[in-house]
Design a protein around this motif. Structure first.
Motif, PDB file in Angstrom:
ATOM      1  N   VAL A   1      -5.388 -20.592   2.390  1.00 46.33           N
ATOM      2  CA  VAL A   1      -5.120 -20.724   3.787  1.00 46.33           C
ATOM      3  C   VAL A   1      -5.959 -19.509   4.307  1.00 46.33           C
ATOM      4  N   GLY A   2      -6.831 -19.605   5.353  1.00 43.38           N
ATOM      5  CA  GLY A   2      -7.684 -18.601   6.016  1.00 43.38           C
ATOM      6  C   GLY A   2      -7.411 -18.138   7.538  1.00 43.38           C
ATOM      7  N   THR A   3      -7.700 -16.793   7.545  1.00 43.65           N
ATOM      8  CA  THR A   3      -7.834 -16.041   8.769  1.00 43.65           C
ATOM      9  C   THR A   3      -9.441 -15.680   9.008  1.00 43.65           C
ATOM     10  N   LEU A   4      -9.863 -15.965   9.884  1.00 38.55           N
ATOM     11  CA  LEU A   4     -11.244 -15.768  10.139  1.00 38.55           C
ATOM     12  C   LEU A   4     -11.408 -14.198  11.006  1.00 38.55           C
ATOM     13  N   THR A   5     -12.284 -13.419  10.431  1.00 40.70           N
ATOM     14  CA  THR A   5     -12.421 -12.047  11.130  1.00 40.70           C
ATOM     15  C   THR A   5     -13.598 -11.632  11.987  1.00 40.70           C
TER      16      THR A   5
END
Length: 276
Positions: free
Chosen positions: A37-41
């Motif tokens: 699961v990804g959170t893009l910064t």
């Protein structure tokens, strides 16, 4: 029927060639049997017209917070890898998000400098990272440059100095709430015939060495190493076992590295075949 595989979150930047960043992280998770699961910064894209320099674009902090909220509301996540953050505002929102819920494992790959940043901005980001995110980490995975910077050393030129850097970085981690680990990655840049990494748990030092595969850095090796540790922790491994498997993953990925028009090759995560 629905399934519940091991889960892990990655909070990191996008690297458009696919060789590093969240692309490498998610490929590593998948190869090791973990649902990513990804959170893009931020978005980093190399500029082929300017010596492959970095073009760096941060994601709005509220958008980062929104992604994190959606990911943690959707899945029961206990393991997270933190990669490229890039600005003090990003560091702040990620630190606040991490503090909003309990974690079993927080793997921090402390990406200190992006070549698309101004030096002053990079220094501010480094300071914010130390003060706001490092205290959350249960495992820290600096490369040679990052280990020297975090440790306050001018340079690292031996396994003994790499070990000292790991000790110094570990001394900056909070004590009293469980064992914390530093994995100082020597890689191809540490002098000698072997690629050496040092694991330190506050008491014991473990040196992991394998013969170097060439003398040049391969893009994505550090991301893949930290992501593999994260994936194995999500599957229930302890940290020393996770680090050993991560070493094997990176070694296989470098041996089967992907050629490109860039001045560097990239790791191929698909080269690693998990046992069983």
């Amino acid at each position: 029927m629905p399934s519940t595989p091991p889960l892990a979150l990655v909070v990191a930047g996008s690297e458009a060639t696919g060789g590093a960043g969240i692309q490498a992280d998610l490929k590593t998770f998948q190869q090791l049997g973990v649902y990513g699961v990804g959170t893009l910064t931020c978005i980093v894209s190399f500029d082929p017209t300017d010596g492959w320099a970095h073009r760096f674009v941060p994601v709005d902090p509220q958008v980062i917070a929104d992604q994190f909220e959606a990911a943690t509301a959707t899945h029961d996540l206990g393991t997270v890898k933190i990669g490229m953050l890039g600005t003090p505002a990003t560091v702040e929102v990620v630190a606040r998000s991490l503090a909003s819920r309990p974690w079993q494992h927080v793997v921090l790959d402390p990406v200190l400098i992006c070549k698309g940043q101004e030096p002053g901005a990079a220094l501010d980001t480094d300071t914010a990272l130390r003060e706001q995110v490092l205290p959350h980490a249960t495992v820290v995975t600096p490369n040679l440059f990052e280990a020297a910077t975090l440790a306050g050393m001018d340079a690292i030129g031996s396994v003994e100095e790499l070990t000292e850097a790991a000790r110094r970085v570990h001394a900056q981690l909070p004590a009293g709430d469980g064992t914390r680990y530093v994995v100082a990655k020597g890689g191809a840049e540490l002098p000698g015939p072997d690629a050496v990494d040092v694991l330190f748990d506050g008491t014991d030092v473990t040196v992991l060495a394998s013969p170097k595969i060439g003398e040049e850095r391969v893009s994505g090796a550090g991301c893949t190493f930290a992501a593999a540790i994260t994936a194995e922790l999500a599957k229930g491994a302890d940290v020393p076992a996770a680090v050993r498997i991560a070493k094997d993953v990176v070694t296989a990925g470098i041996e089967a590295r992907v050629a490109a028009r860039t001045p560097f090759d990239t790791v191929w995560q698909g080269a690693y075949a998990p046992e069983g």
